[in-house]
Design a protein around this motif. Structure first.
Motif, short mmCIF file in Angstrom:
data_model
loop_
_atom_site.label_atom_id
_atom_site.label_comp_id
_atom_site.label_asym_id
_atom_site.label_seq_id
_atom_site.Cartn_x
_atom_site.Cartn_y
_atom_site.Cartn_z
N THR A 164 -2.21 -2.77 3.43
CA THR A 164 -1.56 -4.21 3.18
C THR A 164 -2.04 -5.21 3.87
O THR A 164 -2.29 -5.76 3.44
CB THR A 164 0.20 -3.72 4.33
OG1 THR A 164 0.69 -2.47 4.07
CG2 THR A 164 0.93 -5.13 4.68
N ASN A 189 5.45 -3.41 4.66
CA ASN A 189 5.14 -2.08 4.79
C ASN A 189 6.02 -1.22 5.77
O ASN A 189 6.94 -1.72 6.85
CB ASN A 189 3.51 -2.39 5.36
CG ASN A 189 3.04 -0.37 5.77
OD1 ASN A 189 2.72 0.23 4.39
ND2 ASN A 189 3.14 -0.25 6.83
N GLU A 205 1.16 5.68 -2.98
CA GLU A 205 1.73 5.79 -1.40
C GLU A 205 -0.59 5.29 -2.00
O GLU A 205 -1.17 6.86 -1.93
CB GLU A 205 1.75 6.62 -0.62
CG GLU A 205 1.38 6.53 0.78
CD GLU A 205 1.76 6.35 1.82
OE1 GLU A 205 3.38 7.42 1.49
OE2 GLU A 205 2.00 5.61 2.76
N ASP A 262 0.85 -1.24 0.03
CA ASP A 262 -0.10 0.23 0.19
C ASP A 262 0.91 1.12 -0.03
O ASP A 262 0.58 2.42 -0.12
CB ASP A 262 -1.28 0.05 1.31
CG ASP A 262 -0.59 0.45 2.27
OD1 ASP A 262 0.93 0.59 2.74
OD2 ASP A 262 -1.08 0.37 3.81
N ASP A 263 2.59 1.03 0.04
CA ASP A 263 3.24 2.33 -0.63
C ASP A 263 3.33 2.92 -1.73
O ASP A 263 4.08 3.52 -1.67
CB ASP A 263 4.47 1.78 0.49
CG ASP A 263 4.28 1.76 2.37
OD1 ASP A 263 3.23 2.57 2.74
OD2 ASP A 263 4.86 1.58 2.64
N SER A 275 -1.87 4.14 1.43
CA SER A 275 -1.76 3.79 3.37
C SER A 275 -3.25 3.93 3.53
O SER A 275 -3.48 5.37 3.17
CB SER A 275 -0.55 4.20 3.84
OG SER A 275 0.87 3.40 3.18
MN MN Z 1 1.44 1.30 3.95
#
Ligand code: MN
Length: 255
Positions: A105, A91, A37, A8-9, A39
């Motif tokens: 993540t 992550n 990103e 998720d980054d 997050s």
């Molecule tokens: Mn992240």
């Protein structure tokens, strides 16, 4: 054997690059990850707009969607065959306790599990967000991925792996999800045009330091592995609520 990596980054994140290099010996590695990103998007899924996947390198695709979108596209459209494993991470920062409910993540691994693919989420707990050395975390991820490939996972179960910062022992502890204590502070500032804006997630973060939990293990330098599932039913409350319904019936009968 095909292994799908996501995060998720964003596809440029050093944690994903380190994971990709470390996994090279495990099988045919595909990366399908957000183009930026994402997050804290949790399990968000894009239903109301199209998605694009741009091939950025051999077996590597950047998607303008969420981690959950990436797992869907990867499994159903991009990979030549069903993956044997999905790894989400590594992550930038730990994903423990109540934070799991926000984590993109962790949600990517959840999505993989819902599709019946063994999946793990891997996060590196950082002392400072400036650190970008994921090598030791990547070797831990490969160690756990190898175990999963060899033994499989129980149905509807995925693993949430949290790795302490470098320089600490790498023993693995099997843990349960801990409790986060949020600061609850919202930063309120004024923009150059005189309007207020707010920034969420401020304030000091703390956690309940209880033995057996993910936080307790990682803060003492252990690798934490928590088996998760997505049945959010609170079983301890079933009979309590059943009692409410029984009580209501009784009141009706008495009336
Ligand atoms: Mn992240």
């Amino acid at each position: 054997m095909i292994i799908l990596l996501t995060n998720d980054d964003g596809i440029q994140a050093p944690g994903l690059t380190a994971l990709q290099s470390a996994c090279a010996g495990l099988g045919e590695i595909y990366v399908v990850a957000p183009d930026r990103e994402r997050s804290a998007v949790s399990h968000a899924f894009t239903l109301h707009s199209p998605l694009r996947a741009e091939q950025v390198a051999d077996r590597s695709f950047a998607v303008d969607g969420t981690p959950t979108d990436c797992v869907n596209l990867g499994v159903h459209a991009i990979l030549p065959d069903r993956p044997s494993l999905i790894i989400s991470g590594i992550n930038r920062g730990g994903n423990m306790g109540d934070d799991l409910t926000y984590s993109g993540t962790v949600a990517a691994a959840m999505e993989g599990t819902m599709m019946g693919v063994p999946s793990i989420a891997v996060s590196l707990d950082l002392l400072s967000s400036a650190v970008d050395d994921y090598h030791h975390a990547a070797s831990v991820a490969v160690r756990i991925a190898s175990m999963v490939l060899q033994r499989g996972l129980p149905p509807d179960t995925f693993l949430n792996v949290n790795i302490p910062p470098e320089g600490t022992p790498q023993r693995i502890l099997i843990t349960r999800q801990g409790r986060r204590v949020y600061g609850g502070m919202v930063d309120c500032k004024t923009d150059p045009r005189g309007r207020s804006y707010y920034w969420l997630g401020g304030g000091e973060l703390d956690f309940v330091d209880e033995p057996g939990t993910d936080f307790h293990a990682v803060k003492r330098g252990f690798v934490s592995v928590t088996p998760l599932h997505f049945d959010m039913t609170n079983y301890r409350s079933l009979s309590l609520l059943q009692g409410w319904i029984e009580g209501e019936k009784k009141e009706d009968a008495d009336a």
